[in-house]
Design an enzyme around this catalytic site. Structure first.
Site, PDB file in Angstrom:
ATOM      1  N   ASN A 186       2.047  41.070  29.733  1.00 15.22           N
ATOM      2  CA  ASN A 186       2.959  41.371  30.846  1.00 15.22           C
ATOM      3  C   ASN A 186       4.258  41.937  30.270  1.00 15.22           C
ATOM      4  O   ASN A 186       4.949  41.266  29.498  1.00 15.22           O
ATOM      5  CB  ASN A 186       3.210  40.072  31.626  1.00 15.22           C
ATOM      6  CG  ASN A 186       4.155  40.283  32.796  1.00 15.22           C
ATOM      7  OD1 ASN A 186       5.176  40.941  32.658  1.00 15.22           O
ATOM      8  ND2 ASN A 186       3.835  39.703  33.934  1.00 15.22           N
ATOM      9  N   HIS A 219       9.496  42.121  31.258  1.00 14.06           N
ATOM     10  CA  HIS A 219      10.837  41.840  30.743  1.00 14.06           C
ATOM     11  C   HIS A 219      11.359  42.912  29.792  1.00 14.06           C
ATOM     12  O   HIS A 219      12.529  42.899  29.419  1.00 14.06           O
ATOM     13  CB  HIS A 219      10.902  40.426  30.173  1.00 14.06           C
ATOM     14  CG  HIS A 219      10.681  39.427  31.272  1.00 14.06           C
ATOM     15  ND1 HIS A 219      11.460  39.418  32.410  1.00 14.06           N
ATOM     16  CD2 HIS A 219       9.731  38.486  31.466  1.00 14.06           C
ATOM     17  CE1 HIS A 219      11.013  38.485  33.248  1.00 14.06           C
ATOM     18  NE2 HIS A 219       9.963  37.915  32.703  1.00 14.06           N
ATOM     19  N   HIS A 255       4.458  43.343  37.248  1.00 16.17           N
ATOM     20  CA  HIS A 255       4.712  42.784  38.575  1.00 16.17           C
ATOM     21  C   HIS A 255       5.736  43.685  39.263  1.00 16.17           C
ATOM     22  O   HIS A 255       6.896  43.725  38.857  1.00 16.17           O
ATOM     23  CB  HIS A 255       5.255  41.359  38.423  1.00 16.17           C
ATOM     24  CG  HIS A 255       5.473  40.641  39.717  1.00 16.17           C
ATOM     25  ND1 HIS A 255       5.875  39.333  39.781  1.00 16.17           N
ATOM     26  CD2 HIS A 255       5.343  41.043  41.014  1.00 16.17           C
ATOM     27  CE1 HIS A 255       5.971  38.953  41.049  1.00 16.17           C
ATOM     28  NE2 HIS A 255       5.678  39.972  41.812  1.00 16.17           N
ATOM     29  N   ARG A 281       7.984  43.895  41.952  1.00 18.18           N
ATOM     30  CA  ARG A 281       8.575  42.980  42.937  1.00 18.18           C
ATOM     31  C   ARG A 281       9.205  43.760  44.075  1.00 18.18           C
ATOM     32  O   ARG A 281       9.660  44.890  43.889  1.00 18.18           O
ATOM     33  CB  ARG A 281       9.626  42.096  42.269  1.00 18.18           C
ATOM     34  CG  ARG A 281       9.063  41.133  41.247  1.00 18.18           C
ATOM     35  CD  ARG A 281      10.139  40.176  40.768  1.00 18.18           C
ATOM     36  NE  ARG A 281      10.411  39.172  41.775  1.00 18.18           N
ATOM     37  CZ  ARG A 281       9.975  37.913  41.725  1.00 18.18           C
ATOM     38  NH1 ARG A 281       9.256  37.491  40.716  1.00 18.18           N
ATOM     39  NH2 ARG A 281      10.285  37.071  42.691  1.00 18.18           N
ATOM     40  N   ARG A 325      13.445  44.289  40.707  1.00 15.48           N
ATOM     41  CA  ARG A 325      14.442  43.822  39.730  1.00 15.48           C
ATOM     42  C   ARG A 325      14.093  44.231  38.298  1.00 15.48           C
ATOM     43  O   ARG A 325      14.961  44.286  37.447  1.00 15.48           O
ATOM     44  CB  ARG A 325      14.629  42.311  39.814  1.00 15.48           C
ATOM     45  CG  ARG A 325      13.441  41.517  39.353  1.00 15.48           C
ATOM     46  CD  ARG A 325      13.733  40.042  39.337  1.00 15.48           C
ATOM     47  NE  ARG A 325      13.857  39.489  40.666  1.00 15.48           N
ATOM     48  CZ  ARG A 325      13.704  38.177  40.938  1.00 15.48           C
ATOM     49  NH1 ARG A 325      13.473  37.339  39.969  1.00 15.48           N
ATOM     50  NH2 ARG A 325      13.789  37.742  42.166  1.00 15.48           N
ATOM     51  N   GLU A 327       0.442  43.078  39.489  1.00 15.38           N
ATOM     52  CA  GLU A 327       0.790  41.854  40.220  1.00 15.38           C
ATOM     53  C   GLU A 327       1.681  42.239  41.369  1.00 15.38           C
ATOM     54  O   GLU A 327       2.646  43.007  41.183  1.00 15.38           O
ATOM     55  CB  GLU A 327       1.624  40.939  39.319  1.00 15.38           C
ATOM     56  CG  GLU A 327       0.865  39.995  38.488  1.00 15.38           C
ATOM     57  CD  GLU A 327       1.845  39.151  37.682  1.00 15.38           C
ATOM     58  OE1 GLU A 327       2.960  38.867  38.138  1.00 15.38           O
ATOM     59  OE2 GLU A 327       1.475  38.816  36.564  1.00 15.38           O
ATOM     60  N   THR A 339       7.929  33.726  39.420  1.00 13.99           N
ATOM     61  CA  THR A 339       6.964  33.217  40.391  1.00 13.99           C
ATOM     62  C   THR A 339       6.847  31.702  40.225  1.00 13.99           C
ATOM     63  O   THR A 339       6.448  31.223  39.173  1.00 13.99           O
ATOM     64  CB  THR A 339       5.588  33.880  40.153  1.00 13.99           C
ATOM     65  OG1 THR A 339       5.802  35.273  39.955  1.00 13.99           O
ATOM     66  CG2 THR A 339       4.678  33.674  41.340  1.00 13.99           C
ATOM     67  N   GLU A 361      -6.398  33.555  39.250  1.00 19.31           N
ATOM     68  CA  GLU A 361      -5.601  33.310  38.050  1.00 19.31           C
ATOM     69  C   GLU A 361      -4.974  31.940  38.230  1.00 19.31           C
ATOM     70  O   GLU A 361      -4.201  31.720  39.175  1.00 19.31           O
ATOM     71  CB  GLU A 361      -4.514  34.376  37.871  1.00 19.31           C
ATOM     72  CG  GLU A 361      -3.650  34.087  36.637  1.00 19.31           C
ATOM     73  CD  GLU A 361      -2.686  35.204  36.287  1.00 19.31           C
ATOM     74  OE1 GLU A 361      -3.023  36.393  36.525  1.00 19.31           O
ATOM     75  OE2 GLU A 361      -1.597  34.898  35.775  1.00 19.31           O
ATOM     76  N   HIS A 412       1.216  32.117  33.067  1.00 20.48           N
ATOM     77  CA  HIS A 412       2.576  31.712  33.436  1.00 20.48           C
ATOM     78  C   HIS A 412       3.079  30.604  32.518  1.00 20.48           C
ATOM     79  O   HIS A 412       2.505  29.527  32.454  1.00 20.48           O
ATOM     80  CB  HIS A 412       2.707  31.256  34.894  1.00 20.48           C
ATOM     81  CG  HIS A 412       4.099  31.488  35.414  1.00 20.48           C
ATOM     82  ND1 HIS A 412       5.147  30.665  35.093  1.00 20.48           N
ATOM     83  CD2 HIS A 412       4.605  32.478  36.173  1.00 20.48           C
ATOM     84  CE1 HIS A 412       6.246  31.136  35.644  1.00 20.48           C
ATOM     85  NE2 HIS A 412       5.950  32.243  36.310  1.00 20.48           N
TER      86      HIS A 412
END
Ligand code: PXP
Length: 246
Positions: free
Chosen positions: A13, A16, A49, A51, A55, A76, A107, A157, A197
């Site tokens: 992922n 970030h 993801h 969003r 963000r 995602e 999340t 998941e 996660h």
């Protein structure tokens, strides 16, 4: 002790990387470049993801990643009309449906399928009708697993956040057993099982060993380590760019 399946895959992922870019609203670091490097490192898939508040990952990132990712692209997203339209347009290799609250830092829990069954089944029908397999991000609760299966989704998941944040070894073992039972139930019901996660270099192995686990989606800890292991070299290179000596 059990060992991980040789077929277990890692979805990296890269959200970030985009978080750092968005801190300055600039062009670096580009998550598209990060995805290519993650693949060079052996990532089996790339996860982003998108969003609602944009963000970190932006629409442009997903569009370019769709063309450049050589492994598989897992999008995602929340099960909203806006996101479903984007997924139908971009056609990721699969979609992971997650709950989303504007105020949350990340999340926070699994999605509630039981309480939204009719609407969510419609979302699965729409996405899978367009050949985009769906994965539900859920806590390992028996009724949520059963509801996932009833929506017709191909995957779940399992949310590993509680395992990752368990305050003691005993509590962590309880959460691990809960994940194991969830995976067992899901597989018995014909679902394929991923997890993610809060996984880190220290806590990942027991989750990797859960029987039937197919893919782990891991982000924050990998990007965090990348920042640190790359910092020394980055500083050296700046000293050189300044024409300076080490
Ligand atoms: N899986 C899902 C569904 C997520 O929402 C996230 C966080 O975006 C992850 C996996 C990755 O979590 P982490 O960044 O803590 O590794």
């Amino acid at each position: 002790m059990q060992s991980p399946s040789p077929l277990l895959t890692l979805g990296v992922n890269i959200d970030h990387v985009a978080t750092i870019r968005q801190a300055r609203r600039t062009v670096e670091p580009d998550p598209v470049t990060a995805a290519a490097l993650a693949e060079l490192g052996g990532a089996n898939g790339i996860t982003v993801h998108l969003r609602e508040d944009r963000r970190h990952i932006q629409d442009r990132d997903v569009q370019i990643l769709r063309q450049t990712v050589q492994t598989h692209l897992n999008l995602e997203m929340a099960p909203t009309d806006e996101m479903v339209a984007i997924a139908l347009d971009i056609k990721p290799d699969y979609v992971t449906l997650v709950p989303e609250k504007r105020e949350e830092i990340t999340t926070e829990g699994g999605i509630d399928i039981v309480g939204n069954f009719e609407r969510f089944k419609g979302v699965v029908d729409e996405l899978q009708g367009a050949d985009i397999p769906v994965s539900w991000f859920i806590d390992a609760e028996p009724e949520q697993i059963e509801a996932s299966q009833k929506t017709g989704a191909k995957f779940i998941e399992l949310h590993t956040g509680k395992y990752a944040e368990a305050p003691s070894e005993v509590a962590q073992q309880v959460e691990l057993d809960y994940l194991r039972r969830g995976a067992q139930q899901a597989i018995a019901q014909g679902l394929r099982v991923n997890a993610g996660h809060g996984l880190t270099y220290r806590n990942v192995f027991p989750v990797a060993c859960i029987e039937g686990m197919e893919e782990l989606n891991i982000g924050h800890t990998i990007i965090s380590r990348a920042v640190l292991v790359g910092l020394e070299r980055a500083v050296r290179e700046m000293k050189l760019a300044m024409g300076g000596q080490l």
